[in-house]
Design an enzyme around this catalytic site. Structure first.
Site, PDB file in Angstrom:
ATOM      1  N   HIS A 139       6.606  21.799  43.798  1.00 32.04           N
ATOM      2  CA  HIS A 139       7.251  21.606  42.572  1.00 32.04           C
ATOM      3  C   HIS A 139       7.739  20.192  42.072  1.00 32.04           C
ATOM      4  O   HIS A 139       7.550  19.339  42.890  1.00 32.04           O
ATOM      5  CB  HIS A 139       8.569  22.667  42.696  1.00 32.04           C
ATOM      6  CG  HIS A 139       9.461  21.938  43.727  1.00 32.04           C
ATOM      7  ND1 HIS A 139      10.299  20.841  43.417  1.00 32.04           N
ATOM      8  CD2 HIS A 139       9.686  22.439  45.034  1.00 32.04           C
ATOM      9  CE1 HIS A 139      10.875  20.548  44.407  1.00 32.04           C
ATOM     10  NE2 HIS A 139      10.696  21.701  45.394  1.00 32.04           N
ATOM     11  N   GLU A 182      11.611  27.807  50.487  1.00 36.69           N
ATOM     12  CA  GLU A 182      11.766  26.723  51.124  1.00 36.69           C
ATOM     13  C   GLU A 182      12.681  26.952  52.398  1.00 36.69           C
ATOM     14  O   GLU A 182      13.362  27.981  52.340  1.00 36.69           O
ATOM     15  CB  GLU A 182      12.262  25.558  50.316  1.00 36.69           C
ATOM     16  CG  GLU A 182      12.717  24.285  51.097  1.00 36.69           C
ATOM     17  CD  GLU A 182      11.545  23.539  51.866  1.00 36.69           C
ATOM     18  OE1 GLU A 182      10.897  24.046  52.831  1.00 36.69           O
ATOM     19  OE2 GLU A 182      11.200  22.539  51.388  1.00 36.69           O
TER      20      GLU A 182
END
Length: 425
Positions: A230, A306
């Protein structure tokens, strides 16, 4: 030396008539489409369109790697024989095009092979898309092309898809390479020969040579994961722990710009067929930016989130070392140790492995963009290489960087790219 396969074709509806060409550059080791080119060229003959397709394909390959070995496959006997030096070039329209093609790479790096038309469907579809665009008064657009999907569907209809769960490869790319076959080149076919890697998606019946590392001739097209980290959030430049247990920040202005640049680069390549994202906000924002360019939907995968850094969320590494040195040392020493209230790297590895297996089974033979985070990307790379857990601390992954791993039906994996940020420069 990298090895490319260039497939090219051209056509004319009238000969001469409205004409266009198509060409595709394929990674010879994995069978993955690297880039496509097509153009409507106005009124021309079939042969001129075919030569223009060859020139475009060679130029596209040269942009990727000028030092690569290139194996050209075309269904034009005329172009193959003339470029191999066995037939003379007499037509005045083709002489300059042949000369231009010959200048792109040194002759020692290029071999030529004639293939039947049915094995050149990808380039043929691109050429027809270009002619269709010209008929509408426009030009071919990679974002609107279905040539790769059409060609893959045609192959799938002819042969069953590869099956079998992909495993972790300690051997790396070696066993995942297609068989080598020797093709004659140039004016002295008996002596002047060079190896070329067979197109694993089209040349289906070539026997593997008797060398210990060679894979069977046909592994099928791999499931290829293009791994996009990202874009930046406000926490990224401060190097703070930002996992799935924290504030779930959005992209910053810089991160949104990075996502736009990544989207433009991926659209230009034109190879992504599906998009899967971590459910965290920063990944979804990045994924939807790409999806808007490609005209695709975004599917969420919980396994791509994550690591949960627990009590360390929002802190810098230095702050954790200062405040919780024993916890940090234990975490650095063992992948089984988690931050207080968080998740260990061993647990992340199990979660990411399960997600990988689900996605490779779902997307066999396809190229899929996974928009995710540092730890999941490093974990996929580590598992593909068969590297130890401590390798996670030895990889650099920048915001909005691109990596890639291909997964084969025999259980092997090949890391094709790591931390590419060229689109951000």
């Amino acid at each position: 030396m990298r090895e490319f396969i260039v497939e090219a074709d051209g056509g004319s509806r009238g000969n001469p008539g409205p004409a266009g060409y198509g060409s595709v550059v394929i990674d010879a080791a994995t069978g993955e489409t690297l880039t496509e080119a097509a153009e409507y060229i106005g009124v021309a003959t079939n042969n001129v369109a075919e030569y223009k397709g060859l020139v475009a394909g060679l130029k596209a390959a040269h942009q990727l790697d000028p030092a690569a070995s290139v194996h050209v496959r075309m269904d034009s006997k005329l172009v193959v024989e003339q470029m191999s030096g066995r037939w003379k070039i007499k037509h005045p329209d083709m002489k300059p095009l042949a000369a231009e093609a010959a200048r792109i790479y040194p002759s020692s790096q290029v071999t030529y092979e004639w293939i039947p038309r049915e094995k050149n469907k990808h380039a043929d579809r691109l050429a027809n898309e270009a002619m269709d665009a010209g008929k509408r008064g426009g030009q071919w657009s990679p974002s609107a092309s279905t040539a790769e999907l059409d060609a893959r569907a045609a192959r799938s209809a002819a042969e069953p898809e590869p099956t079998g769960p992909p495993g972790d490869a300690a051997a790396g790319a070696a066993r995942a390479r297609a068989a080598l076959t020797t093709r004659s080149r140039g004016d002295a076919p008996a002596a002047d020969t060079a190896p070329a890697v067979a197109d694993t998606r089209a040349a289906r019946n070539v026997a593997a040579p008797p060398v210990g590392w060679a894979a069977p001739a046909d592994l099928g097209a791999p499931a290829t994961f293009v791994l996009l980290r990202h874009g930046e959030t406000p926490l990224t430049p401060e190097k703070r722990f930002s996992g799935s247990g924290g504030s779930d920040p959005s992209l910053s202005d810089v991160g949104r710009e990075q996502a736009e640049r990544a989207a433009a680069a991926l659209a230009a390549r034109g190879t992504i067929q599906a998009i899967v994202s971590s459910p965290l906000k920063r990944c979804q924002e990045t994924a939807h930016t790409v999806a808007a360019r490609l005209g695709l939907d975004v599917h969420l995968e919980e396994g791509l989130r994550e690591t949960d850094f627990g009590a360390w969320e929002g802190l810098t590494f230095g702050e954790v070392r200062e405040r919780r040195p024993e916890e940090l040392n234990a975490w650095l020493a063992s992948p089984k140790v988690a931050p207080p209230g968080g998740e260990s790297f061993a647990a992340v590895s199990r979660r990411v492995s399960a997600a990988r297996d689900r996605l490779t089974a779902r997307h066999a033979g396809r190229t899929v963009l996974l928009v995710t985070h540092v730890t999941p990307i490093k974990t996929l790379v580590r598992l593909a290489l068969g590297a130890p857990p401590e390798s996670l601390f030895r990889m650099e992954l920048s915001a909005a960087s691109v990596s890639a791993v291909a997964y084969y039906a025999d259980g092997n994996a090949s890391v094709r790219l790591l931390n590419d940020t060229s689109h951000l420069r």
